[in-house]
Every structure is written in C-alpha cells, then in structure tokens.
Design a protein around this motif. Structure first.
Motif, PDB file in Angstrom:
ATOM      1  N   LEU A   4       0.824  -1.208   0.000  1.00 30.25           N
ATOM      2  CA  LEU A   4       0.000   0.000   0.000  1.00 30.25           C
ATOM      3  C   LEU A   4       0.855   1.253   0.000  1.00 30.25           C
ATOM      4  O   LEU A   4       0.541   2.240  -0.684  1.00 30.25           O
ATOM      5  N   SER A   5       1.957   1.240   0.766  1.00 29.80           N
ATOM      6  CA  SER A   5       2.802   2.437   0.865  1.00 29.80           C
ATOM      7  C   SER A   5       3.495   2.770  -0.449  1.00 29.80           C
ATOM      8  O   SER A   5       3.984   3.874  -0.633  1.00 29.80           O
ATOM      9  N   ARG A  15      -4.218   8.742   6.138  1.00 36.95           N
ATOM     10  CA  ARG A  15      -4.934   9.073   7.371  1.00 36.95           C
ATOM     11  C   ARG A  15      -5.769   7.909   7.873  1.00 36.95           C
ATOM     12  O   ARG A  15      -6.033   7.790   9.077  1.00 36.95           O
ATOM     13  N   TYR A  16      -6.208   7.038   6.964  1.00 37.74           N
ATOM     14  CA  TYR A  16      -7.110   5.963   7.344  1.00 37.74           C
ATOM     15  C   TYR A  16      -6.615   4.586   6.912  1.00 37.74           C
ATOM     16  O   TYR A  16      -7.386   3.631   6.872  1.00 37.74           O
ATOM     17  N   THR A  17      -5.335   4.470   6.557  1.00 37.17           N
ATOM     18  CA  THR A  17      -4.772   3.184   6.156  1.00 37.17           C
ATOM     19  C   THR A  17      -3.488   2.917   6.921  1.00 37.17           C
ATOM     20  O   THR A  17      -3.012   3.778   7.657  1.00 37.17           O
ATOM     21  N   GLY A  18      -2.925   1.722   6.701  1.00 30.96           N
ATOM     22  CA  GLY A  18      -1.705   1.370   7.404  1.00 30.96           C
ATOM     23  C   GLY A  18      -1.925   1.343   8.903  1.00 30.96           C
ATOM     24  O   GLY A  18      -2.913   0.788   9.394  1.00 30.96           O
ATOM     25  N   SER A  19      -0.988   1.939   9.645  1.00 32.73           N
ATOM     26  CA  SER A  19      -1.097   1.944  11.103  1.00 32.73           C
ATOM     27  C   SER A  19      -2.264   2.794  11.592  1.00 32.73           C
ATOM     28  O   SER A  19      -2.670   2.689  12.747  1.00 32.73           O
ATOM     29  N   ASN A  20      -2.822   3.639  10.716  1.00 36.13           N
ATOM     30  CA  ASN A  20      -3.945   4.497  11.095  1.00 36.13           C
ATOM     31  C   ASN A  20      -5.295   3.888  10.734  1.00 36.13           C
ATOM     32  O   ASN A  20      -6.326   4.522  10.956  1.00 36.13           O
ATOM     33  N   ARG A  21      -5.295   2.679  10.173  1.00 40.70           N
ATOM     34  CA  ARG A  21      -6.564   2.072   9.768  1.00 40.70           C
ATOM     35  C   ARG A  21      -7.446   1.830  10.982  1.00 40.70           C
ATOM     36  O   ARG A  21      -7.002   1.336  12.012  1.00 40.70           O
ATOM     37  N   CYS A  22      -8.722   2.158  10.828  1.00 41.48           N
ATOM     38  CA  CYS A  22      -9.703   1.979  11.892  1.00 41.48           C
ATOM     39  C   CYS A  22     -10.508   0.723  11.596  1.00 41.48           C
ATOM     40  O   CYS A  22     -11.220   0.654  10.589  1.00 41.48           O
ATOM     41  N   LEU A  23     -10.399  -0.271  12.460  1.00 37.22           N
ATOM     42  CA  LEU A  23     -11.095  -1.544  12.231  1.00 37.22           C
ATOM     43  C   LEU A  23     -12.619  -1.401  12.256  1.00 37.22           C
ATOM     44  O   LEU A  23     -13.305  -1.968  11.390  1.00 37.22           O
ATOM     45  N   PRO A  24     -13.209  -0.650  13.209  1.00 33.50           N
ATOM     46  CA  PRO A  24     -14.663  -0.478  13.166  1.00 33.50           C
ATOM     47  C   PRO A  24     -15.145   0.149  11.860  1.00 33.50           C
ATOM     48  O   PRO A  24     -16.150  -0.291  11.281  1.00 33.50           O
ATOM     49  N   ASN A  29     -17.809  -0.388   6.556  1.00 35.41           N
ATOM     50  CA  ASN A  29     -17.758  -0.208   5.107  1.00 35.41           C
ATOM     51  C   ASN A  29     -17.863  -1.531   4.356  1.00 35.41           C
ATOM     52  O   ASN A  29     -18.478  -1.603   3.286  1.00 35.41           O
ATOM     53  N   LEU A  30     -17.287  -2.588   4.893  1.00 30.97           N
ATOM     54  CA  LEU A  30     -17.410  -3.900   4.255  1.00 30.97           C
ATOM     55  C   LEU A  30     -18.845  -4.405   4.303  1.00 30.97           C
ATOM     56  O   LEU A  30     -19.328  -5.030   3.349  1.00 30.97           O
ATOM     57  N   THR A  58     -11.284  -0.374  -2.882  1.00 35.27           N
ATOM     58  CA  THR A  58     -11.397   1.030  -2.469  1.00 35.27           C
ATOM     59  C   THR A  58     -11.184   1.168  -0.964  1.00 35.27           C
ATOM     60  O   THR A  58     -10.463   2.054  -0.495  1.00 35.27           O
ATOM     61  N   ILE A  59     -11.807   0.273  -0.205  1.00 37.36           N
ATOM     62  CA  ILE A  59     -11.654   0.300   1.256  1.00 37.36           C
ATOM     63  C   ILE A  59     -10.203   0.016   1.628  1.00 37.36           C
ATOM     64  O   ILE A  59      -9.641   0.646   2.538  1.00 37.36           O
ATOM     65  N   GLY A  60      -9.572  -0.929   0.918  1.00 39.28           N
ATOM     66  CA  GLY A  60      -8.188  -1.263   1.217  1.00 39.28           C
ATOM     67  C   GLY A  60      -7.245  -0.109   0.956  1.00 39.28           C
ATOM     68  O   GLY A  60      -6.309   0.131   1.725  1.00 39.28           O
ATOM     69  N   VAL A  61      -7.488   0.632  -0.115  1.00 38.27           N
ATOM     70  CA  VAL A  61      -6.595   1.719  -0.520  1.00 38.27           C
ATOM     71  C   VAL A  61      -6.917   3.021   0.199  1.00 38.27           C
ATOM     72  O   VAL A  61      -6.014   3.753   0.623  1.00 38.27           O
ATOM     73  N   ARG A  62      -8.214   3.310   0.353  1.00 39.78           N
ATOM     74  CA  ARG A  62      -8.622   4.589   0.937  1.00 39.78           C
ATOM     75  C   ARG A  62      -8.973   4.511   2.417  1.00 39.78           C
ATOM     76  O   ARG A  62      -8.979   5.517   3.113  1.00 39.78           O
ATOM     77  N   GLY A  63      -9.301   3.302   2.890  1.00 36.40           N
ATOM     78  CA  GLY A  63      -9.677   3.156   4.287  1.00 36.40           C
ATOM     79  C   GLY A  63     -11.174   3.176   4.507  1.00 36.40           C
ATOM     80  O   GLY A  63     -11.661   2.783   5.560  1.00 36.40           O
ATOM     81  N   TYR A  64     -11.923   3.646   3.524  1.00 36.37           N
ATOM     82  CA  TYR A  64     -13.370   3.710   3.645  1.00 36.37           C
ATOM     83  C   TYR A  64     -13.983   3.731   2.258  1.00 36.37           C
ATOM     84  O   TYR A  64     -13.325   4.016   1.258  1.00 36.37           O
ATOM     85  N   LEU A  65     -15.287   3.424   2.198  1.00 35.44           N
ATOM     86  CA  LEU A  65     -16.033   3.459   0.945  1.00 35.44           C
ATOM     87  C   LEU A  65     -16.980   4.647   0.920  1.00 35.44           C
ATOM     88  O   LEU A  65     -17.088   5.360  -0.069  1.00 35.44           O
TER      89      LEU A  65
END
Length: 294
Positions: A4-5, A15-24, A29-30, A58-65
């Motif tokens: 991803l990086s 902001r919403y991926t990698g170490s900053n990804r929010c599981l909830p 979104n899934l 999209t969720i994987g790359v952006r962190g949200y849909l």
C-alpha cells in the motif's frame, strides 16, 4: 514498506490506512459493500462480484467506501463496540509494538517468559531510578541522566538510526532495517516485517540512547530479553526531561487524543518546543483522580 505504501500518494489515504486504519470503520464499510453487492445480485451475479471487489479494493486503498464514515461510526456505534475492535494509544518500542504487554499497568507486568516483571523495581535495583523524599517520587540518578542526555544528542546528530537499531536488535545486515516516519508513529521494519513502533523519532532516540547507557552501567542488561528491555526503556521515557533533537523541555501531563472514530484519555510526555510526543499510554481518568487524592 508494504504494498500500500508504494501506491501513489493521490491514490491512497494514509490518514485511514496502514497503522492508522480503523477496524470499526473498515467493518462498517465492508458491510455496506456486501449490502450493495446483494442489491446488484438481483440483476447480475457477475456484476455483484465485481461491485464487491471494487468496493473492497477502495476500502483497502482509501480506508473507507462511504465519505464521512469516521464521523458516522463515532456517532452511531456504541463506545463498547468501538472499544472491542479499536485500539487506544500504546506505548511504543521495539518488538511487537514495544513491550511484553503493551498498555498493561507498570506494576505486575507479565513478561514474555510468563513471569511477573516490575520495570520500576528493576530500574531502582539497577541504580537508574532513586526515591527522592523531597518530591515523594522516583527521579533519575544524576549521572545516568546526564549520560542519557548526551547520548541522545549524539544519536540525533549522527542521523544513523537504522544502524543503531540494527545493533540493538543484533541484526547482522543493517541494510535490512528500515525506519519510516508516519507522522504519528516512527515505525521499524526488518526485511519488510514490522519490528517496532515509537510515538516519534524523538522517542526512538531516547530509547536507543538509554539502551546504550544502560549497557555500559548495568551488568545484566544484555542478558534481558528484547521485550523486557523495551518495557524498561518505555518506562524510562516517563522521566525524560529534555527533547533529544531540540533540547526543549518535556512536560508530562494527561490529555485527550482522537483516533479515527474514538477519543482517549492518555498520559503523554510532550516536548514544549517542537511538539514531539515522547510517551503516550492509555489511562483511566478515574484511577488518576484516585491516585491524586491519595
């Protein structure tokens, strides 16, 4: 370091991926993506699969849909649900996020060998911490404090972080070690595998400088496991007084930080001059109030 990086900055959202990804937020979104795919499936199974696949990417790359997901998640999901999936701030360090039991209380920590381990007691026995009746608290032994400060400044000026970390971890090939500054975290990798995380480069320098000084002064230091050494180093940062890179005064205080969809009360050590966070751990405000009253 991860796939991803390596994507273009305009495509990913750090902001919403990698170490900053929010599981909830990811789960919400899934679920939305699955519901959307089910609707499309009433027309075409193939298009439904394609729709879900595109949404998942999209969720994987952006962190949200769905735009605004963090706000919606924070507003409508109960905190007990968020707490089950999300994680609060942790004390950073070497190996597995920094300690044998990240986020555990300082007393009675269960180390990697299963035995209770009290960092404060260990540091007192090593002569690093002293009880000061004048302030009714622990303070750093003066010579250790001076040596720690000098070593931290030396490491900061040398700008050879990867080599220093490779030596600490006893890695034969320093080129396999990489450090990435992610803004809110200073992350270490060995051959692309996570090896540690600190709140900042300043926190990293403080840990590695303290390790060098302890190695000279504590006969049993090298015999400790990496997890125990990391826990001791993280505990020491509670007593740091000067920023390793700018010599600014470090202040220890409680504050509120905000993750993607939650807010946390944390105990934080922050440089007043450059704003670097040198220590951060989730705390119970009620416990702090009881301690203050006592």
């Amino acid at each position: 370091m991860d796939a991803l990086s390596r994507l273009p900055v305009w495509l990913r959202d750090p902001r919403y991926t990698g170490s900053n990804r929010c599981l909830p937020c990811t789960i919400v979104n899934l679920v939305i993506a699955a519901a959307l795919a089910l609707v499309v499936a009433t027309v075409s199974i193939g298009w439904a699969i394609a729709t879900f696949a595109a949404a998942a990417v999209t969720i994987g790359v952006r962190g949200y849909l769905v735009p605004g997901t963090p706000t919606l998640t924070k507003r409508y999901l109960p905190d007990r649900v968020l707490a089950r999936f999300d994680k609060g701030p942790e004390r950073g360090g070497v190996a597995s996020g920094g300690a044998a039991a990240n986020g555990a209380a300082d007393h009675g920590i269960v180390a990697d060998d299963g035995e209770p381990f009290d960092p404060a007691t260990a540091l007192v026995e090593a002569g690093v911490l002293l009880e000061d009746p004048a302030v009714d608290d622990f303070v750093l032994e003066e010579r250790f404090h001076d040596a720690w400060r000098r070593e931290a400044r030396t490491l900061a000026d040398a700008n050879a972080d990867e080599e220093v970390l490779a030596d600490f971890l006893e890695v034969d090939d320093p080129e396999s070690v990489a450090l990435v500054d992610r803004g809110r975290a200073y992350a270490a990798y060995i051959e692309d595998e996570p090896a540690g995380r600190w709140e900042s480069r300043q926190a990293f320098l403080a840990d590695l400088a303290a390790a060098a000084v302890l190695d000279d002064r504590w006969d049993g230091w090298s015999e400790l496991s990496t997890a125990r050494r990391s826990e001791l180093l993280g505990s020491l940062r509670l007593f740091i007084e000067t920023c390793p890179t700018c010599d600014g005064t470090v202040t220890l205080d409680t504050t509120v930080v905000e993750s993607c969809c939650r807010t946390y009360d944390v105990l934080a050590a922050t440089c007043d001059a450059c704003g670097a966070r040198l220590f951060e751990a989730d705390v119970d405000p009620a416990a702090l109030e009881r301690a203050a009253e006592a």
